[in-house]
Design an enzyme around this catalytic site. Structure first.
Site, mmCIF file in Angstrom:
data_model
loop_
_atom_site.group_PDB
_atom_site.id
_atom_site.type_symbol
_atom_site.label_atom_id
_atom_site.label_comp_id
_atom_site.label_asym_id
_atom_site.label_seq_id
_atom_site.Cartn_x
_atom_site.Cartn_y
_atom_site.Cartn_z
ATOM 1 N N GLN A 147 -4.518 108.539 53.446
ATOM 2 C CA GLN A 147 -3.700 109.441 52.173
ATOM 3 C C GLN A 147 -5.615 109.987 50.870
ATOM 4 O OE1 GLN A 147 -0.350 107.922 50.823
ATOM 5 N NE2 GLN A 147 0.425 107.574 52.729
ATOM 6 N N ASP A 148 -5.800 108.712 50.239
ATOM 7 C CA ASP A 148 -6.798 109.391 49.281
ATOM 8 C C ASP A 148 -7.934 108.159 49.766
ATOM 9 O OD1 ASP A 148 -5.009 107.574 48.471
ATOM 10 O OD2 ASP A 148 -5.494 108.509 46.374
#
Length: 305
Positions: A147-148
């Site tokens: 995701q991040d």
């Protein structure tokens, strides 16, 4: 009743009958009469010109809700971007045209603005595209979507799920290692969380958002990195066959939908400890190697060395 607390009185021009509510001192319209409204003229008055458009950044944090920026109009020098962000030249053909798109210009413009404002951004500029430096597009064999980046200073270094040597593996990575040891019980247990050895064998560890503000997960989703990452994945799917996609969690599964007739697509719950389905039973590492064996290709050595 109006905001002053006085009963609201409607004239006979707007009602044919007035009834008093049993529970409140309010006059209710029994048969309202519709007023005729004048239509507003379309278009701008003659001679009026608008300023160039600006775009409001709907950041998850209120700190940036009032900030605006104007899209870059000048030509973006791809060579300069490759140099500044330390992107491998092997990825030039796949990335150069995409980096000239208006949305990509907006990403780099906002990134520079945040840096100049003093915001601490992770990972460092030179590591944002670290995922390009271990193998080229033609050498990719496995794609793992994150995701991040980790929002803790010193952890993120441009590879999804991976952390720098000397950093205690986060919970998600520990769960990945647990699944790995379940599949390969004779493997030497990992002593660190740096996955560069996977990346060198063609495992693309790619986050959908490439940067994050320190201490604030999800803070840079609004920048638009996701669109760039989706284009990278789309081009890989179009130009290659026989890739293995490990899509962990709904976010990864929505990010890309590879053609299962051309690639091996494996899905499972996210390795987060908050997932309802334990990740320990995920057999993706074995399934990937079985796929490569059937094709007469070498297996991935999943040892973390």
């Amino acid at each position: 009743m109006d905001v002053s607390g006085e009963p609201t009185v409607c004239s006979n021009a707007y009602a044919n009958e007035m009834k008093l509510s049993d529970s409140k001192d309010i006059y209710v319209l029994a048969h309202p009469v519709t007023k005729k409204t004048r239509k507003r003229p379309r278009g701008l008055p003659l001679g009026v010109k608008l300023d160039p458009p600006t775009f409001k950044l709907n950041n998850m944090s209120h700190h940036y809700d009032t900030e605006t920026f104007t899209p870059v109009s000048s030509q973006l020098d791809s060579v300069e971007v490759f140099s500044k962000f330390n992107i491998s030249p092997e990825w030039y053909d796949l990335l150069s045209d995409e980096l000239k798109e208006p949305y990509a210009k907006g990403i780099f413009l906002e990134y520079n603005r945040l840096l100049n404002s003093g915001e601490e951004i992770l990972p460092s500029t030179g590591d944002i595209f670290a995922w390009t430096r271990f193998c080229g597009p033609q050498s990719i064999r496995v794609v793992i979507i994150g995701q991040d980046p980790y929002p803790t200073a010193g952890h993120a270094h441009g590879l999804a799920f991976s952390v720098k040597r000397g950093i205690t593996p986060p919970s998600s990575l520990k769960n990945i290692f647990a699944a790995l040891m379940e599949s390969y019980p004779n493997m030497t247990p990992p002593t660190h969380g740096c996955l560069e050895s996977w990346a060198r064998q063609g495992v693309l560890l790619l986050n959908t958002t490439l940067t994050v503000r320190r201490g604030t997960p999800g803070s840079h989703v609004y920048l638009g990195w996701g669109r760039l990452v989706q284009r990278v994945l789309q081009r890989l799917c179009e130009n290659r066959t026989g890739l293995v996609f490990m899509l962990w969690g709904a976010h990864a599964q929505k990010t890309t939908q590879p053609n299962s007739r051309c690639h091996l697509v494996l899905t499972h719950a996210h390795p987060s400890p908050l997932s309802r389905v334990p990740f320990r039973n995920c057999r993706h590492f074995v399934q990937a190697n079985e796929y490569f064996t059937r094709k007469g290709e070498p297996e991935i050595d999943w040892s973390v060395i």
